[in-house]
Write a protein that holds these residues in place. Structure first.
Motif, PDB file in Angstrom:
ATOM      1  N   LYS A  24       0.378  24.992  41.271  1.00  0.00           N
ATOM      2  CA  LYS A  24      -0.863  25.183  42.022  1.00  0.00           C
ATOM      3  C   LYS A  24      -1.791  26.163  41.312  1.00  0.00           C
ATOM      4  N   ASP A  25      -1.236  27.257  40.812  1.00  0.00           N
ATOM      5  CA  ASP A  25      -2.042  28.249  40.099  1.00  0.00           C
ATOM      6  C   ASP A  25      -2.639  27.667  38.819  1.00  0.00           C
ATOM      7  N   VAL A  26      -1.836  26.889  38.096  1.00  0.00           N
ATOM      8  CA  VAL A  26      -2.304  26.289  36.845  1.00  0.00           C
ATOM      9  C   VAL A  26      -3.433  25.305  37.126  1.00  0.00           C
ATOM     10  N   VAL A  27      -3.244  24.441  38.115  1.00  0.00           N
ATOM     11  CA  VAL A  27      -4.258  23.441  38.434  1.00  0.00           C
ATOM     12  C   VAL A  27      -5.542  24.110  38.929  1.00  0.00           C
ATOM     13  N   THR A  28      -5.411  25.174  39.699  1.00  0.00           N
ATOM     14  CA  THR A  28      -6.585  25.902  40.186  1.00  0.00           C
ATOM     15  C   THR A  28      -7.396  26.453  39.013  1.00  0.00           C
ATOM     16  N   GLN A  29      -6.709  27.064  38.056  1.00  0.00           N
ATOM     17  CA  GLN A  29      -7.387  27.602  36.867  1.00  0.00           C
ATOM     18  C   GLN A  29      -8.005  26.490  36.039  1.00  0.00           C
ATOM     19  N   LEU A  30      -7.293  25.392  35.893  1.00  0.00           N
ATOM     20  CA  LEU A  30      -7.789  24.260  35.114  1.00  0.00           C
ATOM     21  C   LEU A  30      -9.038  23.671  35.766  1.00  0.00           C
ATOM     22  N   ALA A  31      -9.056  23.610  37.082  1.00  0.00           N
ATOM     23  CA  ALA A  31     -10.233  23.110  37.799  1.00  0.00           C
ATOM     24  C   ALA A  31     -11.429  24.034  37.569  1.00  0.00           C
ATOM     25  N   ALA A  32     -11.184  25.334  37.527  1.00  0.00           N
ATOM     26  CA  ALA A  32     -12.264  26.294  37.272  1.00  0.00           C
ATOM     27  C   ALA A  32     -12.842  26.095  35.870  1.00  0.00           C
ATOM     28  N   VAL A  33     -11.976  25.858  34.900  1.00  0.00           N
ATOM     29  CA  VAL A  33     -12.433  25.605  33.527  1.00  0.00           C
ATOM     30  C   VAL A  33     -13.278  24.334  33.490  1.00  0.00           C
ATOM     31  N   SER A  34     -12.790  23.302  34.132  1.00  0.00           N
ATOM     32  CA  SER A  34     -13.496  22.026  34.147  1.00  0.00           C
ATOM     33  C   SER A  34     -14.876  22.161  34.775  1.00  0.00           C
ATOM     34  N   LYS A  35     -14.952  22.877  35.879  1.00  0.00           N
ATOM     35  CA  LYS A  35     -16.233  23.071  36.568  1.00  0.00           C
ATOM     36  C   LYS A  35     -17.197  23.872  35.697  1.00  0.00           C
ATOM     37  N   GLY A  48     -11.890  31.545  27.521  1.00  0.00           N
ATOM     38  CA  GLY A  48     -10.868  32.504  27.943  1.00  0.00           C
ATOM     39  C   GLY A  48     -10.008  31.954  29.064  1.00  0.00           C
ATOM     40  N   GLN A  49     -10.644  31.256  30.008  1.00  0.00           N
ATOM     41  CA  GLN A  49      -9.897  30.651  31.111  1.00  0.00           C
ATOM     42  C   GLN A  49      -8.938  29.585  30.596  1.00  0.00           C
ATOM     43  N   LEU A  50      -9.383  28.804  29.639  1.00  0.00           N
ATOM     44  CA  LEU A  50      -8.527  27.759  29.082  1.00  0.00           C
ATOM     45  C   LEU A  50      -7.327  28.371  28.359  1.00  0.00           C
ATOM     46  N   ALA A  51      -7.551  29.465  27.644  1.00  0.00           N
ATOM     47  CA  ALA A  51      -6.438  30.159  26.997  1.00  0.00           C
ATOM     48  C   ALA A  51      -5.446  30.660  28.046  1.00  0.00           C
ATOM     49  N   GLU A  62     -32.852  30.361  25.367  1.00  0.00           N
ATOM     50  CA  GLU A  62     -32.800  29.818  26.730  1.00  0.00           C
ATOM     51  C   GLU A  62     -31.367  29.514  27.154  1.00  0.00           C
ATOM     52  N   LEU A  63     -30.493  29.334  26.176  1.00  0.00           N
ATOM     53  CA  LEU A  63     -29.122  28.920  26.475  1.00  0.00           C
ATOM     54  C   LEU A  63     -28.119  30.077  26.437  1.00  0.00           C
ATOM     55  N   THR A  64     -28.579  31.299  26.372  1.00  0.00           N
ATOM     56  CA  THR A  64     -27.664  32.448  26.357  1.00  0.00           C
ATOM     57  C   THR A  64     -26.705  32.440  27.544  1.00  0.00           C
ATOM     58  N   PRO A  65     -27.180  32.173  28.766  1.00  0.00           N
ATOM     59  CA  PRO A  65     -26.230  32.115  29.889  1.00  0.00           C
ATOM     60  C   PRO A  65     -25.184  31.006  29.712  1.00  0.00           C
ATOM     61  N   VAL A  66     -25.582  29.896  29.120  1.00  0.00           N
ATOM     62  CA  VAL A  66     -24.646  28.794  28.886  1.00  0.00           C
ATOM     63  C   VAL A  66     -23.592  29.213  27.871  1.00  0.00           C
ATOM     64  N   ILE A  67     -24.038  29.873  26.824  1.00  0.00           N
ATOM     65  CA  ILE A  67     -23.105  30.349  25.797  1.00  0.00           C
ATOM     66  C   ILE A  67     -22.099  31.312  26.418  1.00  0.00           C
ATOM     67  N   ASN A  68     -22.586  32.200  27.263  1.00  0.00           N
ATOM     68  CA  ASN A  68     -21.684  33.147  27.943  1.00  0.00           C
ATOM     69  C   ASN A  68     -20.704  32.414  28.852  1.00  0.00           C
ATOM     70  N   ARG A  69     -21.182  31.403  29.556  1.00  0.00           N
ATOM     71  CA  ARG A  69     -20.314  30.612  30.445  1.00  0.00           C
ATOM     72  C   ARG A  69     -19.233  29.904  29.629  1.00  0.00           C
ATOM     73  N   LEU A  70     -19.605  29.354  28.489  1.00  0.00           N
ATOM     74  CA  LEU A  70     -18.632  28.670  27.631  1.00  0.00           C
ATOM     75  C   LEU A  70     -17.589  29.630  27.069  1.00  0.00           C
ATOM     76  N   LYS A  71     -18.004  30.844  26.754  1.00  0.00           N
ATOM     77  CA  LYS A  71     -17.051  31.838  26.265  1.00  0.00           C
ATOM     78  C   LYS A  71     -16.050  32.219  27.361  1.00  0.00           C
ATOM     79  N   ARG A  72     -16.551  32.332  28.604  1.00  0.00           N
ATOM     80  CA  ARG A  72     -15.647  32.612  29.721  1.00  0.00           C
ATOM     81  C   ARG A  72     -14.684  31.448  29.928  1.00  0.00           C
ATOM     82  N   ALA A  73     -15.199  30.227  29.838  1.00  0.00           N
ATOM     83  CA  ALA A  73     -14.351  29.043  30.003  1.00  0.00           C
ATOM     84  C   ALA A  73     -13.288  28.995  28.910  1.00  0.00           C
TER      85      ALA A  73
END
Length: 85
Positions: free
Chosen positions: A36-47, A20-23, A7-18
């Motif tokens: 601005k670019d860094v904060v925008t990316q960081l906000a996306a990871v947080s969300k 990558g975003q954090l890296a 049931e959590l496969t989509p969550v696992i995929n989302r975490l893997k993307r996050a």
């Protein structure tokens, strides 16, 4: 409470993307990229992390209601939910 991994496969995929975003955020900082670019990316990871957390907790709540398992601590689930708010 054990969560059903299928049931959590989509969550696992989302975490893997996050992950990558954090890296990418780390790389951006190392490269001296625009704030601005860094904060925008960081906000996306947080969300992405917040959404993953909410899905995990809501899945647990659904299982709790469906099974009506009296061993599940509903107060603990509530605390987990509120910790993301």
């Amino acid at each position: 409470m054990q969560l059903d991994a299928t049931e959590l496969t989509p969550v696992i995929n989302r975490l893997k993307r996050a992950q990558g975003q954090l890296a990418a955020v780390t790389r951006m900082l190392e490269e001296g990229r625009d704030c601005k670019d860094v904060v925008t990316q960081l906000a996306a990871v947080s969300k992405a992390l917040d959404r993953a957390g909410f899905v995990i907790i809501s899945t647990g709540l659904e299982q709790c209601l469906a099974k009506q398992d009296s061993s599940i601590d509903k107060k603990e689930l509530e605390k987990l939910f509120l910790s993301l708010a």
